[in-house]
Design an enzyme around this catalytic site. Structure first.
Site, PDB file in Angstrom:
ATOM      1  N   SER A 282     -11.879   8.741   2.025  1.00 12.25           N
ATOM      2  CA  SER A 282     -11.987   7.398   2.600  1.00 12.25           C
ATOM      3  C   SER A 282     -13.169   7.309   3.566  1.00 12.25           C
ATOM      4  O   SER A 282     -13.648   8.325   4.077  1.00 12.25           O
ATOM      5  CB  SER A 282     -10.712   7.028   3.361  1.00 12.25           C
ATOM      6  OG  SER A 282      -9.591   7.072   2.517  1.00 12.25           O
TER       7      SER A 282
ATOM      8  N   GLU B  76       0.812  -1.219   0.000  1.00  9.59           N
ATOM      9  CA  GLU B  76       0.000   0.000   0.000  1.00  9.59           C
ATOM     10  C   GLU B  76       0.849   1.274   0.000  1.00  9.59           C
ATOM     11  O   GLU B  76       0.390   2.347   0.372  1.00  9.59           O
ATOM     12  CB  GLU B  76      -0.967  -0.025   1.198  1.00  9.59           C
ATOM     13  CG  GLU B  76      -2.152  -0.949   0.953  1.00  9.59           C
ATOM     14  CD  GLU B  76      -2.625  -1.677   2.186  1.00  9.59           C
ATOM     15  OE1 GLU B  76      -1.786  -2.357   2.821  1.00  9.59           O
ATOM     16  OE2 GLU B  76      -3.802  -1.581   2.532  1.00  9.59           O
TER      17      GLU B  76
ATOM     18  N   ASN C 287      -9.317  -2.140  11.654  1.00  9.67           N
ATOM     19  CA  ASN C 287      -8.122  -1.600  11.004  1.00  9.67           C
ATOM     20  C   ASN C 287      -7.605  -0.460  11.868  1.00  9.67           C
ATOM     21  O   ASN C 287      -8.312   0.527  12.075  1.00  9.67           O
ATOM     22  CB  ASN C 287      -8.464  -1.082   9.612  1.00  9.67           C
ATOM     23  CG  ASN C 287      -8.691  -2.211   8.636  1.00  9.67           C
ATOM     24  OD1 ASN C 287      -7.749  -2.831   8.176  1.00  9.67           O
ATOM     25  ND2 ASN C 287      -9.949  -2.506   8.355  1.00  9.67           N
TER      26      ASN C 287
ATOM     27  N   SER D 215      -5.766  -4.847   1.969  1.00 10.47           N
ATOM     28  CA  SER D 215      -6.173  -4.513   0.592  1.00 10.47           C
ATOM     29  C   SER D 215      -6.687  -5.724  -0.163  1.00 10.47           C
ATOM     30  O   SER D 215      -6.665  -5.737  -1.388  1.00 10.47           O
ATOM     31  CB  SER D 215      -5.010  -3.900  -0.200  1.00 10.47           C
ATOM     32  OG  SER D 215      -4.622  -2.710   0.377  1.00 10.47           O
TER      33      SER D 215
ATOM     34  N   GLU E 202     -13.223  -7.382  11.069  1.00 13.54           N
ATOM     35  CA  GLU E 202     -11.892  -6.946  11.484  1.00 13.54           C
ATOM     36  C   GLU E 202     -11.932  -5.510  11.970  1.00 13.54           C
ATOM     37  O   GLU E 202     -12.879  -4.778  11.715  1.00 13.54           O
ATOM     38  CB  GLU E 202     -10.900  -7.053  10.314  1.00 13.54           C
ATOM     39  CG  GLU E 202     -11.276  -6.203   9.106  1.00 13.54           C
ATOM     40  CD  GLU E 202     -10.203  -6.205   8.022  1.00 13.54           C
ATOM     41  OE1 GLU E 202      -9.071  -6.632   8.294  1.00 13.54           O
ATOM     42  OE2 GLU E 202     -10.498  -5.741   6.909  1.00 13.54           O
TER      43      GLU E 202
ATOM     44  N   ASP F  30     -15.129  -3.277  10.960  1.00 14.26           N
ATOM     45  CA  ASP F  30     -15.852  -3.756   9.777  1.00 14.26           C
ATOM     46  C   ASP F  30     -16.686  -4.981  10.124  1.00 14.26           C
ATOM     47  O   ASP F  30     -16.183  -5.913  10.759  1.00 14.26           O
ATOM     48  CB  ASP F  30     -14.860  -4.134   8.671  1.00 14.26           C
ATOM     49  CG  ASP F  30     -14.027  -2.953   8.198  1.00 14.26           C
ATOM     50  OD1 ASP F  30     -14.324  -1.803   8.602  1.00 14.26           O
ATOM     51  OD2 ASP F  30     -13.082  -3.181   7.422  1.00 14.26           O
TER      52      ASP F  30
HETATM   53  N1  LIG Z   1     -16.000 -14.559   5.532  1.00 16.56           N
HETATM   54  C1  LIG Z   1     -16.280 -13.793   4.450  1.00 16.56           C
HETATM   55  N2  LIG Z   1     -17.474 -13.894   3.818  1.00 16.56           N
HETATM   56  C2  LIG Z   1     -17.763 -13.125   2.729  1.00 16.56           C
HETATM   57  N3  LIG Z   1     -16.909 -12.221   2.210  1.00 16.56           N
HETATM   58  C3  LIG Z   1     -15.709 -12.072   2.804  1.00 16.56           C
HETATM   59  C4  LIG Z   1     -15.325 -12.841   3.950  1.00 16.56           C
HETATM   60  N4  LIG Z   1     -14.093 -12.479   4.324  1.00 16.56           N
HETATM   61  C5  LIG Z   1     -13.702 -11.536   3.440  1.00 16.56           C
HETATM   62  N5  LIG Z   1     -14.667 -11.279   2.522  1.00 16.56           N
HETATM   63  C6  LIG Z   1     -14.564 -10.315   1.410  1.00 16.56           C
HETATM   64  O1  LIG Z   1     -13.183 -10.023   1.188  1.00 16.56           O
HETATM   65  C7  LIG Z   1     -12.906  -8.648   1.487  1.00 16.56           C
HETATM   66  C8  LIG Z   1     -11.532  -8.520   2.138  1.00 16.56           C
HETATM   67  O2  LIG Z   1     -11.473  -9.289   3.311  1.00 16.56           O
HETATM   68  P1  LIG Z   1     -10.885  -8.688   4.670  1.00 16.56           P
HETATM   69  O3  LIG Z   1     -10.917  -9.772   5.672  1.00 16.56           O
HETATM   70  O4  LIG Z   1     -11.620  -7.451   5.003  1.00 16.56           O
HETATM   71  O5  LIG Z   1      -9.370  -8.403   4.283  1.00 16.56           O
HETATM   72  P2  LIG Z   1      -8.516  -7.044   4.149  1.00 16.56           P
HETATM   73  O6  LIG Z   1      -7.783  -6.925   5.442  1.00 16.56           O
HETATM   74  O7  LIG Z   1      -7.601  -7.286   3.011  1.00 16.56           O
HETATM   75  O8  LIG Z   1      -9.484  -5.907   3.948  1.00 16.56           O
HETATM   76  C9  LIG Z   1     -14.061  -8.207   2.352  1.00 16.56           C
HETATM   77  O9  LIG Z   1     -14.241  -6.820   2.275  1.00 16.56           O
HETATM   78  C10 LIG Z   1     -15.219  -9.008   1.759  1.00 16.56           C
HETATM   79  O10 LIG Z   1     -15.700  -8.424   0.557  1.00 16.56           O
HETATM   80 MG   LIG Z   2     -11.152  -5.417   5.052  1.00 11.58          MG
END
Ligand SMILES: Nc1ncnc2c1ncn2[C@@H]1O[C@H](COP(=O)(O)OP(=O)(O)O)[C@@H](O)[C@H]1O
Ligand SMILES: [Mg+2]
EC number: 6.3.2.4
Length: 371
Positions: free
Chosen positions: A339, A17, A330, A198, A328, A316
């Site tokens: 943003s 990033e 952040n 990301s 999660e 989130d």
């Molecule tokens: N358990 C899940 N069920 C459905 N979609 C998911 C799930 N985990 C992640 N996603 C999708 O993947 C995206 C990125 O996952 P995330 O865990 O937020 O990782 P990052 O830290 O890269 O943002 C989420 O915003 C969502 O769209």
């Molecule tokens: Mg995320």
């Protein structure tokens, strides 16, 4: 000497990033109140070298023909010093130091490993520098999708089913890990690098035959992985949390924002986040009931406390008709003027410049060392 607070904006960095971080620095620099704060710009190159960057250069960072800005490899490296003059950053030109700037507080606008994960926070702690945002432990927990869930579960927050696997387990007991995943989780699955961001390295898996390849892909980003049961048709809702040490909860929660992903599978992947302008819509505020808002705000404040965060987090969630689950937090969420995090505070009447000032002031009020 002026009585303005001297702020070091730190940006760039070794994570994927890097370019986004440079854009954030431009955004914050334009917003920061120069009557109250003196600013020094400190870039970290993709290879990890530190360099002081003139403010005019930072102000000009923008996307040109789809290419994000970058901290150029320096001719002279920046060095940090702590001594009788407090904390200073300077540039080493041969045997001499030039461009020596005092620093009262660091604002690291870095995302991902070596920035948002406790490592740079550890440097600040050792050097006795005040800094914006979470400390070492909270930053590290917030970066690790496994330990973050452990902290959430311990705090009684709703966590969706998952299996975490260390590099060691995957190397020596891979078949057992795969068996555990297939036993405990229903497809689709999301296979993730434990310490990513990301959406990089995250694979959506709909068929057990794809699982092995997905694990390999996630491990290209982090030897440790987390596999989650996938939601189908859940809403992605987010709440901004801002430190408020004087308040009973220790923090404030914003209105709710929503990410509406346009892809049919609902996966907010790297492409939808940064490349495709029409990949997703951000609604702030989201169309949600007062009851759901109150529920998510409560979970958001508790998630802030669960990881021991300071200053700011974006929490989130996945939300279905059956309930809300924390995905999660952040600890350094996207922080350009457009943003989600700043936009949610804007909705609450706090402008972006005010938010920047508030975060710096929170850092200045905070005692050094254990707290
Ligand atoms: N358990 C899940 N069920 C459905 N979609 C998911 C799930 N985990 C992640 N996603 C999708 O993947 C995206 C990125 O996952 P995330 O865990 O937020 O990782 P990052 O830290 O890269 O943002 C989420 O915003 C969502 O769209
Ligand atoms: Mg995320």
């Amino acid at each position: 000497m002026s009585d303005r607070t001297r702020v070091a904006l730190i940006f760039g960095g070794q994570s994927s990033e890097h370019g986004i971080s440079c854009l954030t620095a431009a955004s914050v620099l334009k917003a920061i109140d120069r009557d109250r704060y003196d600013v020094v710009g400190v870039g970290i190159t993709r290879t990890g070298r530190w360099t002081q960057i003139p403010l005019e250069t930072i102000r000009d960072y923008r996307i040109v023909d789809g290419v994000v800005p970058e901290v150029a490899e320096p001719r002279h490296d920046a060095v940090w010093m702590v001594g009788e003059h407090g904390c200073e950053v300077a540039t080493r030109a041969g045997e001499t130091l030039v461009d020596i700037n005092g620093v009262d507080v660091a604002f690291a606008l870095l995302h991902g490993p070596f920035g948002e994960d406790g490592t740079i926070q550890g440097m600040f702690e050792l050097m006795g520098i005040r800094y914006v945002g979470s400390g070492v432990a909270a930053s590290a927990i917030g970066m690790d999708k496994h330990f973050m869930k452990v902290a959430f579960e311990a705090a009684g927050l709703p966590v969706w089913p998952y299996v975490a696997a260390s590099a060691h387990r995957l190397r020596h007991h891979r078949a057992a890990v795969v068996a555990e995943i297939n036993e405990r989780l229903a497809y689709p699955l999301y296979v993730k690098p434990a310490r990513g961001g990301s959406s990089l390295g995250i694979v959506r898996v709909t068929d057990p035959a794809q699982l092995d390849a997905a694990i390999d892909e996630a491990q290209r980003f982090d030897p440790k992985i987390v596999v989650e049961q996938g939601f189908v048709g859940a809403r992605e809702l987010e709440v901004a949390v801002l430190g408020a040490p004087g308040s009973p909860d220790g923090c404030l929660a914003s209105a709710v924002g929503e990410i509406r992903v346009h892809a049919e599978d609902g996966f907010y992947d790297f492409h939808a986040k940064y490349i495709d302008e029409n990949g997703a819509a951000l609604d702030a505020p989201a169309d949600v009931t007062p009851e759901l808002t109150a529920r998510l705000q409560d979970l958001a404040r508790r998630s802030y406390e669960a990881v021991g965060a300071e200053g700011l987090v974006r929490a989130d969630f996945f939300v279905t008709d059956d309930g809300a689950w924390i995905n999660e937090v952040n600890t350094m969420p996207g922080f350009t003027q457009i943003s989600m995090y700043p936009t949610l505070w804007q909705e609450a009447g706090m402008t972006y410049p005010e938010l920047v000032g508030r975060l710096i002031d929170l850092a200045m009020e905070r005692p050094l060392g254990l707290r």
